[in-house]
Enzyme design. Structure first.
Site, PDB file in Angstrom:
ATOM      1  CD  GLU A  40     142.781 -88.738 -16.284  1.00  0.00           C
ATOM      2  OE1 GLU A  40     142.194 -88.040 -15.443  1.00  0.00           O
ATOM      3  OE2 GLU A  40     143.550 -89.660 -15.990  1.00  0.00           O
ATOM      4  CE  LYS A 171     159.834-102.553 -14.668  1.00  0.00           C
ATOM      5  NZ  LYS A 171     160.167-103.509 -15.710  1.00  0.00           N
ATOM      6  CG  ASP A 247     159.689-100.804 -17.864  1.00  0.00           C
ATOM      7  OD1 ASP A 247     158.450-100.877 -17.793  1.00  0.00           O
ATOM      8  OD2 ASP A 247     160.452-101.770 -17.664  1.00  0.00           O
ATOM      9  CG  HIS A 342     137.299 -84.793 -15.545  1.00  0.00           C
ATOM     10  ND1 HIS A 342     137.926 -85.906 -16.038  1.00  0.00           N
ATOM     11  CD2 HIS A 342     138.102 -84.316 -14.564  1.00  0.00           C
ATOM     12  CE1 HIS A 342     139.066 -86.107 -15.373  1.00  0.00           C
ATOM     13  NE2 HIS A 342     139.189 -85.145 -14.479  1.00  0.00           N
TER      14      HIS A 342
END
Length: 350
Positions: A40, A171, A247, A342
């Site tokens: 992005e 997670k 991670d 954007h």
């Protein structure tokens, strides 16, 4: 590599260094560029804008490390809830002896707290550790395995259930990490004068305060967000994690944070509270040449007391999150600005 081992492949992710960001606080004081690896690409100019604002504010972004710990919860089976309760009492009473088991297992892991939960005849035990400069996933799992062995030897009413009972919580979104802590808990905050806010971010403190209430707090509540009220912490966390060998799946709990904005007589107080930053400067992923170079450039591979490099890394990460959050929130106070940015930057990158 042996003949039967597959070739190691790498997925290329674009990376840029941004900043510098001006930072103060109880861990690091100074200016530092940071790396973000992301597809992005509009994230780069957005974070860069927030970083530039930080250099124009006296003291920059103040980052306060509140707490640090890594966790693993284990699961035991008992015959009855009464037996589970009695075992839990014995386990918490023997915390000092169990801490010695950890010391004999690892040079860096230290047991600092034990929490228990009972559900029916199931006993969940949540161990909390400090882990030096490592994020500590494997370190605490190994320590917890040794702790389970010691407990099972001493508690005949208990039986092995699982090395991970999901009370960690690793997670996954949960409330427990925000309440009891997992990873580094960092608050990043900045006070932006009215004139600078209007000139560099094209917004006002009133507009930012109202947008934060209506979007992050009310909107987040309507959406059912869990201990989370922010615009896009995950964007900056993922970019920083990938660039520094973390991670990346830990952005799940890492992005559970709260943005706070106050109008102080036209000046803007803006903060990002990030209670579950799971980062380390050593361990898995840190041996790749690019990652090592990035950590060295960040000053997070220094000869230092255990934990200092990881603490600095967490602070740099939190400051990066604030830069991106501030910039995006400011853009969203102006109709059309977000999409225009954007379109502009994505077309330029092609």
């Amino acid at each position: 590599m042996t003949a039967d081992e597959p070739e190691q492949l790498f997925a290329p992710v674009p990376l840029r260094w941004l900043g510098p960001i001006r930072i103060g606080g109880n861990v690091f004081q100074g200016e530092q560029e940071v790396p973000l690896a992301t597809y992005e690409t509009t994230l780069w100019p957005s974070v860069r804008r927030g970083a530039h604002v930080s250099t124009l504010v006296e003291g920059g972004i103040q980052c306060t490390l509140i707490d640090e710990r890594m966790t693993r919860s284990v699961l035991f089976e008992c015959g009855t809830a009464a037996a589970a309760y009695e075992a839990a009492q014995r386990i918490t009473a023997s915390e000092e002896q169990l801490a010695q088991v950890v010391t004999e297992t690892s040079r860096f892991a230290k047991l600092i707290r034990i929490n228990t939960e009972i559900v029916g005849n199931l006993l969940f035990v949540r161990f909390e550790f400090t882990t030096g400069d490592a994020a500590g996933h494997n370190m605490v799992t190994l320590a917890s395995e040794k702790l389970m062995d010691a407990i099972l030897r001493d508690q005949p009413t208990l039986h092995y259930g699982s090395i991970s009972g999901n009370l960690c919580t690793d997670k996954k979104t949960s409330a427990v990490n925000g309440i009891w802590g997992r990873g580094k808990n960092v608050v990043a905050e900045i006070l932006i004068p009215k004139e600078l806010l209007e000139r560099r971010l094209r917004t006002t403190a009133h507009e930012m305060e109202q947008l934060n209430i209506r979007k992050n707090l009310v909107g987040g509540t309507v959406a059912g967000s869990l201990r989370s009220a922010n615009a896009h912490y995950a964007n900056m966390l993922l970019g920083f994690y990938l660039a520094t060998g973390q991670d990346a799946a830990n952005i799940v709990e890492g992005s559970q944070g709260i943005t706070h904005a106050e109008n102080r007589n036209g000046d803007l107080y803006f903060s990002c509270t990030i209670p579950n930053l799971i980062v380390g400067s050593v361990g898995n992923g840190k041996g790749l040449s690019l990652i090592t170079e990035n950590l060295e450039r960040l000053g997070c591979r220094e000869e230092a007391h255990a934990g200092e490099n990881a603490r600095k890394l967490a602070v740099l990460c939190a400051a990066t999150v604030l830069c991106g959050e501030l910039s995006l929130m400011a853009a969203q106070t102006n109709p059309g600005e977000l999409m225009a940015a954007h379109v502009k930057f994505e077309r330029e990158s092609k």
